[in-house]
Design a protein around this motif. Structure first.
Motif: not given
Length: 314
Positions: A110, A117-118
């Motif tokens: 990221r 997004r993680n």
């Protein structure tokens, strides 16, 4: 090609390929210990097995990893064998360690703009309280006094185990220990001076007499003559396999492994003999006393010692 160069279209990055790159960076940076790098590799093997078995692929686009992917991977982990020689399933805390390493890889992706997004932001890592197995004073004495059918291999295995009971050393640190790491204090007492494989921290601890006797027992061993090693060499897997045979012979019902020696050192040898928690933490080479407190067991014997002292004062 134009879209890629103008960032209108990103090339597909696959998670296992990217994971390998991150492991290479970790190793090249030399900022973490080798054992940490190897543990990242072990987690990658678990992830690769999941992608192969569940996703029916050799790799997987990193941008397609979502919350459901993580959930499915979690379920996959909990249904895997803990190791090749056991039928036991992977425990929750071990699964969470695999998640933690993979989450670190995705955080890096990221930051590098590979993903937006993680997916681990929604997935909370779980942890269950650990029950550290240790031998009581009675069990430890029974182990030391048993003749083990005079089997030289089993006696050697016991010596390796007992050595860590009275030093608190992890398996790798005990196996790599050489005679030049044994020093004498100004008072003439034996001390161990090592750099821990797991943490990279220097550690100097007292060398108790039972461990000294085991060291002297192997003065003429091949390991001593060729490699200057303090104790005999043995793989962790083979050692743990033989320890279960020894437990059966002695009548110990607890699951015996080398790490039980370290727990026994913390609990039965140190805490049960009123060694302060701060000293136990230093002895075991912990970087935080919170880690030591997991090992700390208030045993019945310890409680009775306190009660005897209290009665004397009353």
């Amino acid at each position: 090609i134009k879209n890629i160069l103008t960032h209108k279209e990103k090339p597909t990055t696959h998670v296992l390929q990217y994971y390998d790159l991150c492991i290479e960076r970790l190793a090249a940076a030399n900022e973490v210990e080798r054992v940490t790098v190897s543990m990242y590799g072990y987690s990658k093997e678990r992830l690769a097995a999941f992608i192969k078995e569940i996703k029916n692929s050799d790799d997987y686009p990193i941008e397609n990893i979502d919350y459901k992917f993580i959930q499915d991977f979690d379920l996959f982990l909990l249904n895997q064998k803990a190791n090749k020689v056991s039928e036991a399933k992977l425990k929750r805390n071990t699964a969470s360690k695999h998640h933690s390493r993979i989450r670190t890889i995705l955080i890096r992706a990221r930051k590098e703009g590979i993903i937006n997004r993680n997916p681990y932001e929604e997935f909370k890592l779980k942890k269950t309280p650990s029950n550290r197995t240790y031998l009581s004073t009675e069990e430890l004495n029974a182990l030391k006094e048993h003749d083990l059918n005079h089997n030289p291999t089993l006696i050697k295995i016991r010596d390796i185990f007992i050595f860590s009971v009275y030093t608190g050393l992890r398996f790798v640190d005990a196996q790599m220990l050489t005679m030049d790491r044994i020093i004498k204090s100004n008072e003439g007492k034996h001390m161990l001076n090592i750099v821990q494989e797991k943490t990279g921290e220097a550690l100097t601890i007292p060398f108790l007499l039972p461990a000294v006797k085991i060291m002297e027992k192997y003065n003429d061993s091949p390991e001593r003559k060729m490699f200057n090693r303090v104790i005999p060499s043995m793989s962790n897997q083979k050692l743990n396999s033989y320890l279960k045979v020894i437990a059966s012979l002695v009548g110990i019902t607890k699951t015996l492994s080398h790490h039980v020696a370290r727990h026994t050192c913390a609990t039965t040898v140190l805490l049960n003999n009123e060694v302060p928690m701060e000293v136990v933490s230093k002895w075991l080479g912990h970087t935080s006393i919170k880690t030591t407190q997991i090992y700390g067991k208030i045993t019945n014997n310890y409680m009775q010692k306190i009660a005897d002292k209290l009665e004397g004062k009353i």
